[in-house]
Design an enzyme around this catalytic site. Structure first.
Site, PDB file in Angstrom:
ATOM      1  N   CYS A   1     -12.718  44.757 -34.922  1.00  0.00           N
ATOM      2  CA  CYS A   1     -13.623  45.911 -34.813  1.00  0.00           C
ATOM      3  C   CYS A   1     -14.225  46.063 -33.420  1.00  0.00           C
ATOM      4  O   CYS A   1     -14.449  47.180 -32.955  1.00  0.00           O
ATOM      5  CB  CYS A   1     -14.727  45.831 -35.858  1.00  0.00           C
ATOM      6  SG  CYS A   1     -15.645  44.274 -35.849  1.00  0.00           S
TER       7      CYS A   1
ATOM      8  N   HIS B   1     -20.805  48.993 -32.897  1.00  0.00           N
ATOM      9  CA  HIS B   1     -20.612  48.075 -31.773  1.00  0.00           C
ATOM     10  C   HIS B   1     -20.577  48.871 -30.467  1.00  0.00           C
ATOM     11  O   HIS B   1     -19.842  49.854 -30.346  1.00  0.00           O
ATOM     12  CB  HIS B   1     -19.287  47.324 -31.915  1.00  0.00           C
ATOM     13  CG  HIS B   1     -19.258  46.339 -33.051  1.00  0.00           C
ATOM     14  ND1 HIS B   1     -20.374  45.996 -33.781  1.00  0.00           N
ATOM     15  CD2 HIS B   1     -18.220  45.607 -33.566  1.00  0.00           C
ATOM     16  CE1 HIS B   1     -20.033  45.101 -34.700  1.00  0.00           C
ATOM     17  NE2 HIS B   1     -18.734  44.852 -34.585  1.00  0.00           N
TER      18      HIS B   1
END
Length: 359
Positions: A158, A251
């Site tokens: 990710c 993120h």
């Protein structure tokens, strides 16, 4: 498009829960089986996840009373009910690899969110907008496994899905090196603020295995298929540092990149904003209309403002400027459990369905 019956392996975890909510009203995919560990097997999904539902969106009504299978012992039962499975299990890497191959050998394609098979040379690791052509290696994988339908396809880690998409449209400028410092949300560890109180007012400068994944996996994504295997790229060199920060979802990456050919900042922004990949060309259900969004405000992107951009499937970029040691620097951001995990796997499955690999 054909309608597909789908299973979720690892349905009780955070990513499994994301799969459940994303697939609730999917136009192509209908959930017909849920599986998890032995301790959840035999319970209804509602009972198995009681007190552990981690998302703000509710559990799909259509799945609450479904009986959860044992992911390892009930492979025959699950594969009899589905056309393919999504897999997001919390197991040792070697056990995950065995499990995924077991499903594939039952002629059941596996859309994996796990890391176990990411470096298997004939297993494609697909970011659909970047390396859709890697799907062709599936034919060689089926020969190795001895299957007609079954195969494994994985999505990447990710963290790198915030910055690899931003670097990709610049690759023809001969990008030589990339430094990416990622600031990663707690949902990447399957946590919420309630279950991870030690992160409040804190930053943890270590995430086990994350920096290795962030540096190595882009090489496979930027590689090429040759003789039934994916040959990894040898450049650019990528180095990273990964920190866990007190953010619920999303993120962020601070990125520095050097390249050999000249391009103005405006040209780079235009490359980002106009970039399209196979999902946009095929108009896949989960695809963002615009993959990369550039923000000209000096304080963007921000997790709270950008995490749900295009249903959490777009990548946000900002603060592009020259650098004194690299050619450019910028920040970028993506939703880690949507674009970076379950959403990215659903988009990968849509791509493979459109290309006929799930038939």
């Amino acid at each position: 498009m054909k309608q597909y019956k789908v299973g979720i392996i690892g349905a009780t975890g955070m990513v499994g829960q994301r799969f459940a909510t994303l697939l609730e009203n999917h136009p192509w995919f209908h959930v017909t089986a849920l599986a998890a560990s032995a301790r959840s097997a035999g319970k209804t999904y509602e009972e198995a996840v009681a007190g552990r539902w981690l998302l703000s969106s509710p559990m799909p009504e259509s799945m609450k009373k479904m009986i959860v299978f044992d992911a390892e012992k009930d492979v025959d039962k699950v594969t009899a009910l589905v056309d393919f499975v999504f897999c997001a299990v919390n197991m040792k890497k070697e056990d995950t690899k065995v499990l995924e191959e077991l499903y594939a050998k039952h002629e059941c394609p596996v859309m994996s969110n796990n890391s176990a098979n990411r470096h298997t040379p004939d297993v494609p690791m697909i970011i659909p907008e970047i390396n859709a052509d890697h799907a062709q290696v599936i034919d060689a994988q089926r020969k190795r496994l001895g299957t007609k339908r079954g195969f494994i396809s994985v999505k990447s880690n990710c963290s790198l899905q915030s910055y690899v998409p931003a670097i990709h449209p610049l690759m023809d400028l001969n990008v030589t090196k990339v430094l990416a410092c990622t600031y990663q949300a707690i949902s990447g560890a399957g946590k919420t603020f309630k279950t991870f109180p030690e992160i409040i007012d804190n930053v943890i400068p270590y995430i086990g295995g994350e920096e290795e994944k962030s540096e190595q996996e882009p090489m496979k994504i930027w590689g090429h298929v040759e003789n039934g295997k994916i040959v990894e790229a040898t450049s650019p060199s990528v180095t990273s540092q990964c920190l866990r920060v007190p953010v619920s979802d999303g993120h962020m990456a601070a990125v520095f990149a050097s390249f050999e050919k000249k391009a103005s900042l405006e040209e780079i922004i235009e490359r980002w904003e106009s970039y399209k990949g196979a999902p946009q060309e095929l108009n896949l259900p989960s695809a963002p209309k615009q993959f990369l969004h550039y923000f000209r405000e000096p304080d963007r992107p921000q997790p709270r403002l950008e995490r749900n951009l295009e249903n959490g499937m777009a990548v946000s970029i900002g603060r592009l400027r020259p650098d004194t040691q690299y050619t450019i620097k910028f920040v970028c951001f993506s939703h880690n459990t949507l674009r970076g995990a379950a959403g990215g796997a659903v988009l990968m499955a849509e791509l493979l369905a459109a290309k006929g690999y799930l038939d």
